[in-house]
Design a protein around this motif. Sequence first.
Motif, short mmCIF file in Angstrom:
data_model
loop_
_atom_site.label_atom_id
_atom_site.label_comp_id
_atom_site.label_asym_id
_atom_site.label_seq_id
_atom_site.Cartn_x
_atom_site.Cartn_y
_atom_site.Cartn_z
N GLN A 69 1.56 3.55 5.33
CA GLN A 69 2.80 4.25 5.63
C GLN A 69 3.87 3.24 6.02
O GLN A 69 3.61 2.29 6.74
N VAL A 70 5.07 3.48 5.52
CA VAL A 70 6.23 2.66 5.82
C VAL A 70 7.39 3.61 6.11
O VAL A 70 7.55 4.60 5.40
N ARG A 71 8.16 3.30 7.11
CA ARG A 71 9.35 4.12 7.36
C ARG A 71 10.27 4.05 6.14
O ARG A 71 10.50 2.97 5.59
N PHE A 80 8.67 -5.15 -0.64
CA PHE A 80 7.48 -6.01 -0.64
C PHE A 80 6.28 -5.27 -1.23
O PHE A 80 5.61 -5.78 -2.13
N TYR A 81 6.00 -4.07 -0.71
CA TYR A 81 4.84 -3.34 -1.21
C TYR A 81 4.99 -2.98 -2.69
O TYR A 81 4.03 -3.04 -3.44
N ASP A 82 6.19 -2.63 -3.10
CA ASP A 82 6.45 -2.36 -4.52
C ASP A 82 6.12 -3.60 -5.35
O ASP A 82 5.51 -3.50 -6.42
N SER A 83 6.49 -4.77 -4.86
CA SER A 83 6.28 -6.00 -5.63
C SER A 83 4.81 -6.37 -5.79
O SER A 83 4.46 -7.14 -6.68
N ILE A 84 3.94 -5.82 -4.92
CA ILE A 84 2.51 -6.11 -5.06
C ILE A 84 1.72 -4.92 -5.59
O ILE A 84 0.51 -4.86 -5.46
N GLY A 85 2.44 -3.96 -6.20
CA GLY A 85 1.77 -2.91 -6.95
C GLY A 85 1.59 -1.57 -6.26
O GLY A 85 0.96 -0.67 -6.82
N TYR A 86 2.14 -1.39 -5.09
CA TYR A 86 2.02 -0.10 -4.41
C TYR A 86 3.12 0.83 -4.90
O TYR A 86 4.22 0.38 -5.22
N VAL A 87 2.81 2.11 -4.98
CA VAL A 87 3.77 3.11 -5.43
C VAL A 87 3.87 4.21 -4.38
O VAL A 87 2.97 4.41 -3.56
N THR A 88 4.97 4.94 -4.43
CA THR A 88 5.18 6.05 -3.51
C THR A 88 4.35 7.24 -3.95
O THR A 88 4.46 7.68 -5.10
N ASP A 89 3.50 7.74 -3.07
CA ASP A 89 2.73 8.95 -3.33
C ASP A 89 3.59 10.15 -2.94
O ASP A 89 4.34 10.10 -1.96
N ASN A 90 3.45 11.23 -3.67
CA ASN A 90 4.20 12.44 -3.38
C ASN A 90 3.42 13.27 -2.34
O ASN A 90 2.75 14.24 -2.68
N VAL A 91 3.50 12.83 -1.09
CA VAL A 91 2.80 13.50 0.00
C VAL A 91 3.74 13.65 1.19
O VAL A 91 4.78 13.02 1.26
#
Length: 99
Positions: A69-71, A80-91
Amino acid sequence: MSFQPDLFLVGIDDESIVASVMTGYEGHRGWINYLAVDPTNQLSGFGKKMMDRAENILRALGCVKINLQVRSTNSSVLGFYDSIGYVTDNVVSMGKRLL
């Protein structure tokens, strides 16, 4: 009392603590909590190294998905997280303070 102490990682450079991350796994999903890099060492690759290590440990435990979780206002960390492959979950993230 300690819980999964091998999932708490500390990054050391030149005998100084420069990063840490608390990782969790309850048998279904992995969690990344509180990745931190010393401000003077940010943008030096320590965050990526910590995440790579955490992911490898979770993978070895059989974890197939990691949540974190990120604010929504923390755009640099989201980048940063986007650049290492994380995506936003629809939750929807919900919480309840107990103390």
